[in-house]
Design an enzyme around this catalytic site. Structure first.
Site, PDB file in Angstrom:
ATOM      1  N   GLY A 230      35.902  -0.818  27.235  1.00 35.89           N
ATOM      2  CA  GLY A 230      36.216  -1.418  25.936  1.00 35.89           C
ATOM      3  C   GLY A 230      37.717  -1.507  25.726  1.00 35.89           C
TER       4      GLY A 230
ATOM      5  N   ARG B 191      31.428   0.262  -0.554  1.00 26.39           N
ATOM      6  CA  ARG B 191      30.640  -0.895  -0.127  1.00 26.39           C
ATOM      7  C   ARG B 191      29.146  -0.745  -0.384  1.00 26.39           C
ATOM      8  NH1 ARG B 191      33.949  -1.941   5.498  1.00 26.39           N
ATOM      9  NH2 ARG B 191      35.803  -2.705   4.411  1.00 26.39           N
TER      10      ARG B 191
END
Ligand SMILES: Cc1cc2nc3c(=O)[nH]c(=O)nc-3n(C[C@H](O)[C@H](O)[C@H](O)COP(=O)(O)OP(=O)(O)OC[C@H]3O[C@@H](n4cnc5c(N)ncnc54)[C@H](O)[C@@H]3O)c2cc1C
Length: 645
Positions: free
Chosen positions: A40, A337
């Site tokens: 990654g 959120r």
């Protein structure tokens, strides 16, 4: 196996310093003899590889894209948190620590979060030194804005392109090491399996995405920094190639999976507009600094808007319901959120939603434009407004934006201890791929902070502590039987998939999975729905292996095969997510079980029975996984019902 989170002894604020003072080190001559694999090249992977290369280790780094700069991190818009307290508004290490633990609904490990808050300021210094062009105020000082779940301004940003600028900084550091020879970069490679030898992570198998060849790579240690698995829902704000496969592969090799059901649903995304959509677009949370969220107060107005008979600008001020400001006066539009998403769903479910589907609410900048001027709003969010206009064909300076919650981030991931080491020795996980610091709900602008903290500041210490023990291990040749075995298994799985030759495209099945996940493992869950999800996912998995159609060949560039491998994993991971959600008989953060809510509709935790990290251990395809519980102790924070009122 007993879970050991390896939290260092001593007072919370001294744990990390003590760890660093007492850890084992590898001497420079030995570092050269040690290979580390990093999978990654997003912020977590790139920063880890650059730092480890600079320390003198041999690093091999892999990514799916043609350049590290195209990792999903590039999409991050709004900003990165740090406790510099430049605005002098009362921020401190403790406050960021506190906000993060509270924001995560008391399901994160105190020691990790404290370390994160502690190193957050170093990240800003590091990035400024790299030349990251953070926004500055009129006087030239670094500027801050606010994100949800906090009462201070601690978010550093570069317009609406913070991820891109941070990634360019990390990429610069990585490129320096590549040029020096300490880091070797492998692009267009996808990890297919982890090679474990004598119980330790010793390498990976990759598929060369250009020619389909399987390749073997050895490492004394392996770092998984492959991002989140939100695309299990098909529609999400994640990059199209974001996936959960590496996490799933290591789970199947013995790494525990932490809190798989903890998914973040972001309140400010452009609403779904049709059946043939493959991607959702985020409108950054930073917009909630200046935008006010509302729906019509009267259902009749909402219905007229849905039919296109009324425009939002025609609704009088007194007929608007600024429901976040009404329900949460202290935090208003800047509630976390999970809270904002649920509130939007509640209004839309009650019939007050707008847009042609009724599944949208307004994010309105009229007040801010009047107060600050259009030019200020343009300077702050210009690129986001432009993006919105291109997609929706409406100008948000004139008409309020329409937004609706969408899948955005996964708090769950590979279980790691304080050292970011998984339950497989020598296997580490960083960034969104691990489960670590955000509990049941991540605060805005904290993912970039965590990825860079893991890569620049944590792994360079903790990996060394592990590797100090490995200096006698000579490089294991990749014709070792475990490499042979792993590669053979990958090959057979690919051949099995290609041989199905069914009638349904990979996307068709993926979309079906996404709908099951969204309806039953999405914003609101209940026992019955979760049980249904588990049985429907199993059926879908069967039909995938009987009826999927993958054109092309194995030994060539084949994006359908790439997707099919990922969807095959999602069809297993989705089931574990549903199981995990079913096991957790409480609501916390993004995990909202309809059976467990307060009279006001807020998440109702059960601390007595569920104050733990659920870490799942794979037991073979045909057996139920074992649930391990890492009990969470809060010694520095009083655990209470979250309150943003
Ligand atoms: C639209 C959007 C906006 C966001 N804005 C913000 C923000 O403002 N602030 C904030 O803090 N967070 C934000 N986030 C979240 C944040 O961007 C991510 O959590 C973070 O960038 C993840 O970084 P990472 O390094 O862990 O993984 P990623 O950036 O996802 O990188 C994953 C890497 O792994 C590679 N990879 C994956 N699988 C494999 C495999 N099997 N083999 C080989 N390589 C593989 C990929 O090629 C890539 O290089 C946002 C997210 C989205 C979707």
């Amino acid at each position: 196996m007993k879970l050991d989170s390896k939290i260092p002894e001593g007072p919370l604020a001294e744990k990390w310093t003590n760890y660093k003072s007492n850890q084992d080190l590898v001497n420079p001559a030995n570092k050269r003899k040690i290979d580390i694999i990093v999978v990654g090249t997003g912020l977590a992977g790139a920063s880890a590889a650059a730092s480890l290369g600079e320390l003198g280790f041999n690093v091999k780094i892999f990514c799916i894209q043609d350049s590290p700069r195209r990792a999903h991190s590039i999409a991050a818009q709004g900003g990165i948190n740090a406790t510099k307290n430049y605005p002098n508004d009362g921020d401190s290490t403790y406050r960021l620590f506190y906000d993060t633990v509270k924001g995560g609904d008391y399901r994160a490990r105190e020691a990790n979060v404290c370390r994160l808050a502690e190193v957050s300021s170093n990240i800003i210094d590091q990035c400024v030194a790299q030349g990251v062009p953070f926004a500055r105020d009129y006087g030239g000082l670094l500027d801050n804005r606010s994100f949800g779940g906090s009462l201070v301004s601690r978010t550093f940003y570069a317009r609406g392109q913070t991820g891109q600028q941070l990634l360019l900084g990390a990429y610069g550091a990585l490129s320096k090491e590549i040029h020096k020879g300490s880091v070797e970069l492998f692009t267009r490679r996808e990890m297919m399996d982890l090679v474990v030898i004598d119980g330790k992570a010793r390498g990976i198998i990759t598929r060369n995405l250009i020619n389909g060849e399987l390749e073997r790579y050895f490492g004394h240690a392996v770092v998984i920094a492959t991002g989140g698995y939100g695309n299990v829902f098909f529609l999400s704000t994640m990059a199209m190639t974001s996936n959960g496969s590496a996490a799933w592969q290591v789970y199947k090799k013995g790494a525990f999976f932490g809190n798989p059901n903890f998914t973040q649903i972001h309140p400010t995304c452009i609403p779904v507009h049709g059946d043939y959509q493959s991607k959702l677009t985020l409108m950054s949370e930073s917009l909630r600094n200046d935008g006010r969220i509302w729906v019509p107060k009267n259902k009749e107005d909402a219905q007229k808007i849905q039919k296109g008979e009324l425009r939002p600008t025609e609704i009088k001020e007194e007929d608007r319901d600024y429901y976040l400001e009404r329900r949460y006066p202290a935090f208003g539009n800047l509630v976390p959120r999970d809270v904002a998403s649920r509130a939007a769903k509640e209004r839309c479910d009650a019939g007050f939603g707008v847009g042609s589907t009724g599944l949208a609410v307004y994010l309105d900048f009229a007040d801010a434009i009047e107060r600050l001027g259009k030019n200020v709003i343009e300077a702050r969010y210009g690129n986001l407004f432009q993006m919105y206009e291109k997609i929706v064909d409406e100008v948000p300076y004139d008409t309020p934006m329409m937004i609706y919650p969408a899948i955005h981030y996964t708090m769950g991931g590979i279980w790691v201890d304080y050292e970011l080491q998984t339950t497989i020795p020598g296997l580490f996980a960083a960034g969104e791929a691990n489960f670590s610091d955000h509990g049941a709900n991540r605060l805005g602008a904290s993912a970039l902070m965590q990825g860079l903290s893991d890569g620049y500041f944590v792994l360079p210490y903790t990996l060394q502590n592990y590797l100090a023990d490995q200096i006698q291990v000579t490089r294991i040749p990749t014709d070792h039987p475990e490499f042979e075995k792993s590669e053979k298994e990958v090959k057979e799985r690919q051949e099995k998939l290609m041989a199905v030759k069914g009638s349904q495209s990979v996307d068709t099945i993926h979309k079906k999975l996404g709908l099951i996940m969204w309806h039953y493992v999405g914003m609101a869950r209940n026992k019955e729905g979760l049980e249904k999800a588990i049985s429907e996912i199993r059926e879908l998995r069967n039909s995938f292996w009987k009826d999927v159609r993958i054109p092309g060949r194995i030994d060539e560039l084949n994006v359908e095969l790439d997707k099919a491998m990922r969807v095959a994993d999602y069809l297993e991971l989705g089931e574990l997510m549903a199981k995990d959600a079913l096991n957790r008989n409480e609501s916390c953060g993004g995990h909202f079980r309809e059976e467990y809510q307060t009279p006001e509709g807020e998440a109702l935790r059960d601390d007595e029975n569920y104050k733990y990290v659920a870490a799942w251990e794979y037991q073979g395809d045909d057996n139920e996984p074992i649930l391990h519980k890492e009990l969470l102790n809060y010694e520095n924070i009083e655990v209470k019902q979250r309150d943003y009122k």
